[in-house]
Design an enzyme around this catalytic site. Structure first.
Site, mmCIF file in Angstrom:
data_model
loop_
_atom_site.group_PDB
_atom_site.id
_atom_site.type_symbol
_atom_site.label_atom_id
_atom_site.label_comp_id
_atom_site.label_asym_id
_atom_site.label_seq_id
_atom_site.Cartn_x
_atom_site.Cartn_y
_atom_site.Cartn_z
ATOM 1 N N SER A 168 41.432 25.286 39.312
ATOM 2 C CA SER A 168 42.889 25.311 39.330
ATOM 3 C C SER A 168 43.524 24.376 40.343
ATOM 4 C CB SER A 168 43.377 26.738 39.577
ATOM 5 O OG SER A 168 42.924 27.215 40.831
ATOM 6 N N HIS A 196 42.924 28.664 32.873
ATOM 7 C CA HIS A 196 43.647 27.404 32.756
ATOM 8 C C HIS A 196 43.150 26.555 31.589
ATOM 9 C CE1 HIS A 196 46.159 27.569 36.383
ATOM 10 N NE2 HIS A 196 45.158 28.221 36.928
ATOM 11 N N LYS A 227 49.651 32.593 31.347
ATOM 12 C CA LYS A 227 49.805 31.134 31.363
ATOM 13 C C LYS A 227 50.121 30.634 29.954
ATOM 14 C CE LYS A 227 47.146 30.461 35.594
ATOM 15 N NZ LYS A 227 47.130 31.857 36.030
#
Length: 380
Positions: A168, A196, A227
């Site tokens: 990240s 991610h 996310k």
């Protein structure tokens, strides 16, 4: 003694008024937002918000029940969708990916076992390893030779290797085929955190394994709904049915908490269904990422990572990084500075993150603003 609010000015955070989009109202001003995890721009999508609101009207704010005690059709459908998305047996929902990572580390291995963790893994993985009664061993970032030597050390207990799919703070990918080969050779479980990557990387946004053509070869994925999947509250573990059952029956971070709200399940389910219907948003995100990285590199800035939307602009000096972030706010662009202790001293950076919600003009405006402020500060 109570701490007065005025003593916390140093730690004051910007205040967003309204939904997270490509442009937001920040501290009363319109701001181009390039520091959010809203990868596909779905956090304010009308259909997804509407389905979340419908769930609130039907189920209320929350179930107030522990996950093993009851479920809803929305929670079950979301688990099925996550398993289908990752092409695995089953999935289990958690309050957050932090809870999921801790549950994996504390449930699947224990005293007499070993966990092998990449040095740059997310803090939730690090904390999970610390809380586990298994022996935690850190291998150098992305160094398969180092990991292989550690795994080859004679040992009778169980072995678990855990790694971010995308790191990240660096924006780079783990070498999943290399990790898979080592885990098979040394009889270790492989867990990959796709927070991610799911919805972001690879064909159809199906993550690091899809990008590296090794779907179906990972024992467990952990991930978040917060996310790419619309910004909903919650996390998950997806993978082999036998491991999911163990987490369901024995995972303290699953059992001793409340279920995620039905509204979060409904919103995330709508987002995943949207992604699986078509990859238009994934393609827009990739286009915006290429444009942003090309523009910043053309300025002469040093970028970390490669093709992932996480675009760290390496500055090094903390005061310069903070000054660049503050200067960009004056230009109407919000890109957060990342400094010690989040990253090592001397590695301060701005962490830019484009979204599918941005237009190409937004990206060009951001690049131009970075260039103006960096030149004014003597960074360029």
């Amino acid at each position: 003694m109570d701490v007065k609010p005025d003593t916390l000015v140093r730690n004051r955070k910007p205040v967003i008024s309204g939904a997270t989009k490509g442009r937001v109202i920040l501290d009363g001003r319109e701001m181009l937002l390039l520091t959010a995890n809203n990868y596909l721009g779905l956090a304010a999508d009308e259909e997804i918000v509407s389905r979340a609101c419908d769930a609130i009207r039907q189920y209320g704010l929350g179930s107030t029940l522990n996950p093993p005690l009851a479920t809803t059709p929305l929670h079950d459908a979301l688990c099925d969708a996550l398993a289908q998305f990752h092409q695995v047996d089953a999935a289990l929902l958690f309050n957050s990916c932090t809870s999921a990572n801790v549950a994996v580390a504390c449930t699947l291995v224990g005293k007499g076992d070993r966990i092998f963790s990449d040095r740059l893994n997310h803090a939730s993985i690090v904390d999970g390893c610390r809380l586990s009664s298994a022996e935690a061993i850190v291998y150098e970032h992305g160094d398969l030779d180092d990991l292989g030597a550690l795994l080859a050390t004679p040992f009778d207990g169980r072995k678990l290797v855990i790694s971010d799919g995308v790191f990240s703070m660096e924006g780079n990918f783990a070498d999943l085929p290399g990790l898979i080969a080592l885990c098979r050779k040394h009889d270790a479980l492989l867990v990959v955190d796709e927070s991610h990557a799911a919805g972001v990387a690879g064909p159809g946004g199906r993550g690091t394994a899809a990008l590296q053509e090794c779907l179906g070869q990972i024992d467990l994925y952990t991930g978040t709904l917060s996310k790419a999947f619309g910004g909903a509250a919650g996390g998950y573990v997806a993978g082999r049915a036998d491991l999911i059952h163990r987490l369901h029956d024995n995972g303290r971070f699953y059992i001793f908490t409340s279920s995620i709200p039905a509204s979060s399940a409904a919103g995330a389910l709508a987002a995943i269904e949207r992604i699986m219907r078509g990859d238009d948003a994934v393609r827009r995100l990739a286009d915006n990422t290429r444009r942003l990285r090309y523009g910043l590199q053309s300025l002469g800035l040093t970028l970390l990572g490669d093709s992932h939307p996480i675009t760290p602009i390496l500055i090094g000096d903390e005061e310069k990084a903070l000054a660049l972030s503050r200067g960009l706010l004056d230009e109407g662009v919000y890109i957060a500075a990342i400094t010690y202790p989040v990253v090592a001293r001397g590695e301060a950076r701005l962490r830019a993150q484009p979204s599918a919600a941005h237009s190409l003009d937004d990206i060009d405006d951001a690049v131009s603003a970075v260039g103006r402020v960096a030149r004014r500060l003597g960074i360029l």
